[in-house]
Design a protein around this motif. Structure first.
Motif, PDB file in Angstrom:
ATOM      1  N   ILE A  80      -7.702  -5.197  -7.985  1.00 11.28           N
ATOM      2  CA  ILE A  80      -8.618  -5.612  -6.910  1.00 11.28           C
ATOM      3  C   ILE A  80     -10.015  -5.052  -7.188  1.00 11.28           C
ATOM      4  CG2 ILE A  80      -9.085  -5.545  -4.437  1.00 11.28           C
ATOM      5  CD1 ILE A  80      -6.080  -5.258  -3.967  1.00 11.28           C
ATOM      6  N   ASP A  81     -10.963  -5.921  -7.427  1.00 10.38           N
ATOM      7  CA  ASP A  81     -12.326  -5.498  -7.729  1.00 10.38           C
ATOM      8  C   ASP A  81     -13.162  -5.251  -6.473  1.00 10.38           C
ATOM      9  OD1 ASP A  81     -12.011  -5.569 -10.500  1.00 10.38           O
ATOM     10  OD2 ASP A  81     -12.442  -7.717 -10.580  1.00 10.38           O
ATOM     11  N   ASN A  82     -12.898  -6.011  -5.429  1.00 16.29           N
ATOM     12  CA  ASN A  82     -13.700  -5.897  -4.209  1.00 16.29           C
ATOM     13  C   ASN A  82     -13.387  -4.577  -3.495  1.00 16.29           C
ATOM     14  OD1 ASN A  82     -13.970  -6.268  -1.111  1.00 16.29           O
ATOM     15  ND2 ASN A  82     -15.271  -7.874  -1.982  1.00 16.29           N
ATOM     16  N   PRO A  83     -14.370  -3.676  -3.346  1.00 19.05           N
ATOM     17  CA  PRO A  83     -14.077  -2.347  -2.777  1.00 19.05           C
ATOM     18  C   PRO A  83     -13.494  -2.394  -1.365  1.00 19.05           C
ATOM     19  CG  PRO A  83     -16.217  -2.347  -3.855  1.00 19.05           C
ATOM     20  CD  PRO A  83     -15.767  -3.766  -3.795  1.00 19.05           C
ATOM     21  N   MET A  84     -14.035  -3.243  -0.487  1.00 20.04           N
ATOM     22  CA  MET A  84     -13.531  -3.310   0.879  1.00 20.04           C
ATOM     23  C   MET A  84     -12.093  -3.816   0.904  1.00 20.04           C
ATOM     24  SD  MET A  84     -15.577  -2.162   3.183  1.00 20.04           S
ATOM     25  CE  MET A  84     -14.827  -2.927   4.602  1.00 20.04           C
ATOM     26  N   ARG A  85     -11.833  -4.820   0.101  1.00 23.64           N
ATOM     27  CA  ARG A  85     -10.472  -5.367   0.062  1.00 23.64           C
ATOM     28  C   ARG A  85      -9.498  -4.332  -0.504  1.00 23.64           C
ATOM     29  NH1 ARG A  85      -8.494  -9.265  -4.033  1.00 23.64           N
ATOM     30  NH2 ARG A  85      -6.365  -9.799  -3.428  1.00 23.64           N
ATOM     31  N   LEU A  86      -9.947  -3.602  -1.509  1.00 22.21           N
ATOM     32  CA  LEU A  86      -9.103  -2.562  -2.088  1.00 22.21           C
ATOM     33  C   LEU A  86      -8.833  -1.462  -1.064  1.00 22.21           C
ATOM     34  CD1 LEU A  86      -7.633  -1.180  -4.435  1.00 22.21           C
ATOM     35  CD2 LEU A  86      -9.860  -0.275  -5.190  1.00 22.21           C
ATOM     36  N   ARG A  87      -9.878  -1.037  -0.342  1.00 20.23           N
ATOM     37  CA  ARG A  87      -9.699   0.018   0.660  1.00 20.23           C
ATOM     38  C   ARG A  87      -8.682  -0.398   1.717  1.00 20.23           C
ATOM     39  NH1 ARG A  87      -8.180   3.025   3.537  1.00 20.23           N
ATOM     40  NH2 ARG A  87      -9.205   4.566   4.862  1.00 20.23           N
ATOM     41  N   GLU A  88      -8.785  -1.624   2.180  1.00 17.37           N
ATOM     42  CA  GLU A  88      -7.853  -2.081   3.211  1.00 17.37           C
ATOM     43  C   GLU A  88      -6.443  -2.259   2.670  1.00 17.37           C
ATOM     44  OE1 GLU A  88     -11.210  -4.295   6.001  1.00 17.37           O
ATOM     45  OE2 GLU A  88      -9.828  -5.516   4.777  1.00 17.37           O
ATOM     46  N   GLN A  89      -6.335  -2.647   1.403  1.00 15.34           N
ATOM     47  CA  GLN A  89      -5.003  -2.802   0.817  1.00 15.34           C
ATOM     48  C   GLN A  89      -4.312  -1.460   0.651  1.00 15.34           C
ATOM     49  OE1 GLN A  89      -2.911  -4.943   0.457  1.00 15.34           O
ATOM     50  NE2 GLN A  89      -1.635  -4.712  -1.371  1.00 15.34           N
ATOM     51  N   ILE A  90      -5.026  -0.443   0.156  1.00 10.13           N
ATOM     52  CA  ILE A  90      -4.348   0.848  -0.015  1.00 10.13           C
ATOM     53  C   ILE A  90      -4.091   1.514   1.335  1.00 10.13           C
ATOM     54  CG2 ILE A  90      -5.186   1.174  -2.372  1.00 10.13           C
ATOM     55  CD1 ILE A  90      -7.178   3.241  -1.238  1.00 10.13           C
ATOM     56  N   GLY A  91      -4.927   1.201   2.335  1.00 11.37           N
ATOM     57  CA  GLY A  91      -4.623   1.685   3.680  1.00 11.37           C
ATOM     58  C   GLY A  91      -3.334   1.088   4.196  1.00 11.37           C
ATOM     59  N   ARG A  92      -3.164  -0.201   3.995  1.00 12.19           N
ATOM     60  CA  ARG A  92      -1.923  -0.867   4.406  1.00 12.19           C
ATOM     61  C   ARG A  92      -0.728  -0.293   3.658  1.00 12.19           C
ATOM     62  NH1 ARG A  92       1.547  -4.965   3.014  1.00 12.19           N
ATOM     63  NH2 ARG A  92       0.558  -5.204   0.965  1.00 12.19           N
ATOM     64  N   LEU A  93      -0.878  -0.107   2.346  1.00 14.89           N
ATOM     65  CA  LEU A  93       0.214   0.451   1.554  1.00 14.89           C
ATOM     66  C   LEU A  93       0.549   1.879   1.991  1.00 14.89           C
ATOM     67  CD1 LEU A  93      -0.868  -0.841  -1.967  1.00 14.89           C
ATOM     68  CD2 LEU A  93       1.133  -1.600  -0.654  1.00 14.89           C
ATOM     69  N   GLY A  94      -0.479   2.645   2.329  1.00 13.41           N
ATOM     70  CA  GLY A  94      -0.235   3.999   2.796  1.00 13.41           C
ATOM     71  C   GLY A  94       0.556   4.025   4.086  1.00 13.41           C
ATOM     72  N   ARG A  95       0.235   3.139   5.014  1.00 12.95           N
ATOM     73  CA  ARG A  95       0.975   3.086   6.272  1.00 12.95           C
ATOM     74  C   ARG A  95       2.417   2.639   6.049  1.00 12.95           C
ATOM     75  NH1 ARG A  95      -4.292   1.646   7.682  1.00 12.95           N
ATOM     76  NH2 ARG A  95      -3.982  -0.592   7.422  1.00 12.95           N
ATOM     77  N   LEU A  96       2.606   1.691   5.150  1.00 16.93           N
ATOM     78  CA  LEU A  96       3.973   1.282   4.807  1.00 16.93           C
ATOM     79  C   LEU A  96       4.732   2.428   4.137  1.00 16.93           C
ATOM     80  CD1 LEU A  96       3.326  -2.321   3.421  1.00 16.93           C
ATOM     81  CD2 LEU A  96       4.474  -1.722   5.574  1.00 16.93           C
ATOM     82  N   GLY A  97       4.031   3.175   3.269  1.00 18.23           N
ATOM     83  CA  GLY A  97       4.666   4.320   2.620  1.00 18.23           C
ATOM     84  C   GLY A  97       5.057   5.391   3.619  1.00 18.23           C
ATOM     85  N   GLU A  98       4.194   5.640   4.596  1.00 20.52           N
ATOM     86  CA  GLU A  98       4.516   6.629   5.630  1.00 20.52           C
ATOM     87  C   GLU A  98       5.751   6.200   6.416  1.00 20.52           C
ATOM     88  OE1 GLU A  98       2.617   8.378   9.735  1.00 20.52           O
ATOM     89  OE2 GLU A  98       1.258   7.969   8.060  1.00 20.52           O
ATOM     90  N   ALA A  99       5.853   4.904   6.731  1.00 21.24           N
ATOM     91  CA  ALA A  99       7.033   4.413   7.444  1.00 21.24           C
ATOM     92  C   ALA A  99       8.297   4.589   6.607  1.00 21.24           C
ATOM     93  CB  ALA A  99       6.837   2.943   7.809  1.00 21.24           C
ATOM     94  N   ALA A 100       8.193   4.325   5.306  1.00 23.95           N
ATOM     95  CA  ALA A 100       9.350   4.519   4.420  1.00 23.95           C
ATOM     96  C   ALA A 100       9.731   5.990   4.341  1.00 23.95           C
ATOM     97  CB  ALA A 100       9.035   3.967   3.028  1.00 23.95           C
ATOM     98  N   MET A 101       8.730   6.854   4.277  1.00 18.15           N
ATOM     99  CA  MET A 101       8.985   8.300   4.252  1.00 18.15           C
ATOM    100  C   MET A 101       9.721   8.744   5.507  1.00 18.15           C
ATOM    101  SD  MET A 101       6.103  11.318   4.585  1.00 18.15           S
ATOM    102  CE  MET A 101       5.846  10.902   6.329  1.00 18.15           C
ATOM    103  N   LEU A 102       9.232   8.321   6.669  1.00 13.76           N
ATOM    104  CA  LEU A 102       9.846   8.739   7.927  1.00 13.76           C
ATOM    105  C   LEU A 102      11.257   8.181   8.073  1.00 13.76           C
ATOM    106  CD1 LEU A 102       6.748   8.364  10.284  1.00 13.76           C
ATOM    107  CD2 LEU A 102       7.766  10.490   9.441  1.00 13.76           C
ATOM    108  N   ALA A 103      11.467   6.971   7.578  1.00 11.36           N
ATOM    109  CA  ALA A 103      12.810   6.395   7.624  1.00 11.36           C
ATOM    110  C   ALA A 103      13.777   7.187   6.748  1.00 11.36           C
ATOM    111  CB  ALA A 103      12.772   4.931   7.186  1.00 11.36           C
ATOM    112  N   ALA A 104      13.298   7.639   5.599  1.00 14.75           N
ATOM    113  CA  ALA A 104      14.153   8.373   4.665  1.00 14.75           C
ATOM    114  C   ALA A 104      14.426   9.797   5.123  1.00 14.75           C
ATOM    115  CB  ALA A 104      13.510   8.396   3.273  1.00 14.75           C
ATOM    116  N   THR A 105      13.508  10.378   5.889  1.00 16.12           N
ATOM    117  CA  THR A 105      13.639  11.785   6.277  1.00 16.12           C
ATOM    118  C   THR A 105      14.113  11.966   7.718  1.00 16.12           C
ATOM    119  OG1 THR A 105      11.321  11.915   7.004  1.00 16.12           O
ATOM    120  CG2 THR A 105      11.797  12.437   4.685  1.00 16.12           C
ATOM    121  N   GLY A 106      14.453  10.868   8.373  1.00 16.59           N
ATOM    122  CA  GLY A 106      14.877  10.982   9.759  1.00 16.59           C
ATOM    123  C   GLY A 106      13.742  11.342  10.694  1.00 16.59           C
ATOM    124  N   GLY A 107      12.535  10.881  10.376  1.00 15.08           N
ATOM    125  CA  GLY A 107      11.390  11.113  11.235  1.00 15.08           C
ATOM    126  C   GLY A 107      10.599  12.365  10.931  1.00 15.08           C
TER     127      GLY A 107
END
Length: 302
Positions: A80-107
């Protein structure tokens, strides 16, 4: 880092190979951080430190679960070359990663701060694999962090966020906006000076952690113990380093005192641990030979 990994990063055959390699290094940095022992107030191979809901095994599991998140972030950094689009994409991925982390660790929050810090750094590394100095990566990460994410919640209610508001400190966001100064100007120089002075690798990494603890306004500590606890931790960490760290008898005595005080206060320097993991990641990217090996002993008896 071994020379094969260096070649894969500097001359990747395809974006997925680069992303996989970088994610592997992030996962290793997180596991190395939690395995490093002894650490005052933090989870290590000896036990749970000042926590009641964390274990070494849970932290390792969390690092494993988060590996695909970091790989996806790195791939986004390549594609992703566009900085704004990249920032929003990694923000989305980070939130999904946090949800996966909490699911795996029981919250249980095992690596929320690391997702933010190392997510930015792994993305920034992937953006320019031929410019992998710590300062260059940190500058690119800061530029990403300062961009607004339209889809991020205005407030999370997390303890670190509340500590920033209550005590007027920058926290994880401030570190990223400033280009991770406690990684590039504190932890990494301390780590490399300790190695140059002949410290064995585990002592050098502990010294790097203590250097951060002595100067960082750690919101994990502020949230649990307030300014008094933060000042006590900073002074104690500085005293250990001034006495030679874990390489000297006096340093080990002061370390035991620091650890006892932190356990009595129920405080844990989670922010400093995230900065150490980030430093270990960047240190590997900057290494052109094999990584230093830790002492065979899993931890030092104090």
């Amino acid at each position: 880092m071994d020379k094969t990994l260096i070649r894969r990063i500097e001359s990747p055959s395809q974006p997925i190979e680069l992303a996989t390699t970088l994610a592997t290094l992030v996962e290793s940095a997180l596991i190395d951080e939690v395995t490093l022992s002894p650490k005052p107030g933090l989870v290590d191979v000896r036990g749970c430190g000042a926590h009641h809901d964390l274990t070494w095994g849970l932290m390792v599991q969390s690092a494993n679960v988060l590996r695909p998140t970091f790989e996806a972030m790195a791939k986004a950094g390549v594609l992703i070359d566009n900085p704004m689009r990249l920032r929003e994409q990694i923000g989305r991925l980070g939130r999904l990663g946090e949800a996966a982390m909490l699911a795996a660790t029981g919250g249980v929050n095992t690596h929320r701060g690391a997702i933010w810090a190392l997510g930015l750094l792994v993305t920034a590394a992937a953006q320019a694999p031929n410019a992998l100095s710590a300062n260059a990566i940190a500058r690119r990460a800061a530029a990403l962090a300062r961009l607004p994410d339209r889809f991020a919640p205005c407030a999370t209610g997390h303890k670190g966020e509340r500590a920033c508001l209550d005590y007027g400190v920058g926290g994880a966001r401030g570190q990223a906006w400033a280009g991770f100064p406690h990684v590039t100007k504190v932890a990494l120089p301390a780590l490399r000076r300790a190695r140059a002075a002949g410290m064995r690798e585990d002592h050098a990494r502990i010294d790097a952690l203590l250097s951060v603890m002595a100067t960082l306004d750690d919101t994990c500590v502020l949230a649990r113990g307030g300014p008094d606890a933060l000042h006590a931790m900073q002074a104690g960490a500085g005293a250990v380093r001034a006495s030679g760290g874990l390489s000297t008898p006096d340093g080990r005595r002061k370390f035991r005192k620091l650890e006892s005080d932190m356990l009595a206060r129920h405080i844990s320097p989670g922010g400093a641990a995230d900065m150490l993991a980030a430093a270990l990641f960047l240190d590997r990217l900057g290494a052109k030979g094999s990584p230093s090996r830790l002492n065979d002993s899993p931890f030092l008896s104090l």
